[in-house]
Design a protein around this motif. Structure first.
Motif, PDB file in Angstrom:
ATOM      1  N   VAL A   4       0.862  -1.169   0.000  1.00  0.00           N
ATOM      2  CA  VAL A   4       0.000   0.000   0.000  1.00  0.00           C
ATOM      3  C   VAL A   4       0.906   1.228   0.000  1.00  0.00           C
ATOM      4  O   VAL A   4       1.956   1.231   0.654  1.00  0.00           O
ATOM      5  N   ARG A  17      -7.007   4.587   2.140  1.00  0.00           N
ATOM      6  CA  ARG A  17      -6.738   3.256   1.599  1.00  0.00           C
ATOM      7  C   ARG A  17      -6.122   2.356   2.684  1.00  0.00           C
ATOM      8  O   ARG A  17      -6.559   1.228   2.880  1.00  0.00           O
ATOM      9  N   LYS A  18      -5.139   2.871   3.411  1.00  0.00           N
ATOM     10  CA  LYS A  18      -4.509   2.076   4.464  1.00  0.00           C
ATOM     11  C   LYS A  18      -5.523   1.761   5.570  1.00  0.00           C
ATOM     12  O   LYS A  18      -5.589   0.626   6.046  1.00  0.00           O
ATOM     13  N   TYR A  21      -7.799  -1.124   4.552  1.00  0.00           N
ATOM     14  CA  TYR A  21      -7.172  -2.440   4.701  1.00  0.00           C
ATOM     15  C   TYR A  21      -7.085  -2.846   6.168  1.00  0.00           C
ATOM     16  O   TYR A  21      -7.326  -4.004   6.506  1.00  0.00           O
ATOM     17  N   ASN A  24     -10.327  -4.065   7.485  1.00  0.00           N
ATOM     18  CA  ASN A  24     -10.750  -5.319   6.887  1.00  0.00           C
ATOM     19  C   ASN A  24      -9.779  -6.466   7.132  1.00  0.00           C
ATOM     20  O   ASN A  24      -9.709  -7.420   6.354  1.00  0.00           O
ATOM     21  N   MET A  26      -6.332  -6.578   7.552  1.00  0.00           N
ATOM     22  CA  MET A  26      -4.907  -6.556   7.220  1.00  0.00           C
ATOM     23  C   MET A  26      -4.130  -5.964   8.393  1.00  0.00           C
ATOM     24  O   MET A  26      -4.681  -5.214   9.199  1.00  0.00           O
ATOM     25  N   THR A  28      -0.059  -4.297   9.436  1.00  0.00           N
ATOM     26  CA  THR A  28       1.159  -3.750   8.853  1.00  0.00           C
ATOM     27  C   THR A  28       2.373  -4.523   9.368  1.00  0.00           C
ATOM     28  O   THR A  28       2.410  -4.926  10.525  1.00  0.00           O
ATOM     29  N   ALA A  45      -2.290 -10.452   5.901  1.00  0.00           N
ATOM     30  CA  ALA A  45      -3.555 -10.884   6.485  1.00  0.00           C
ATOM     31  C   ALA A  45      -3.337 -11.937   7.561  1.00  0.00           C
ATOM     32  O   ALA A  45      -3.723 -11.749   8.698  1.00  0.00           O
TER      33      ALA A  45
END
Length: 79
Positions: A4, A17-18, A21, A24, A26, A28, A45
């Motif tokens: 990303v 956007r980050k 994710y 949902n 995700m 880092t 994930a």
């Protein structure tokens, strides 16, 4: 895993956007890279991916030409 664009505080789309994710599922990795000159963060994930694993995947799937355009920036402790 996915890449990303690294949020810079100047582009709300990158920040949104980050956050999308993260909301949902995700996570880092804290790994920052340059992908063809674009600052990116690696996210995952289920299992974290190391830069070495990431680069090996690029080598095996896309070959050396693409992999040479992936550069490690730093490993952040911020997650």
């Amino acid at each position: 895993f996915l890449e990303v664009e690294k949020p810079d505080g100047l582009d709300d789309l990158k920040d949104r956007r980050k956050r999308f994710y993260l909301r949902n599922g995700m996570n880092t990795t804290g790994t920052e890279i340059l992908l063809f000159g674009v600052p990116m963060e690696l996210m995952y994930a289920a299992e974290p991916v190391t830069f070495k694993e990431y680069l090996e995947l690029y080598n095996s799937v896309f070959g050396v030409y693409v992999a040479k355009n992936v550069k490690f920036i730093r490993q952040s402790t911020e997650k």
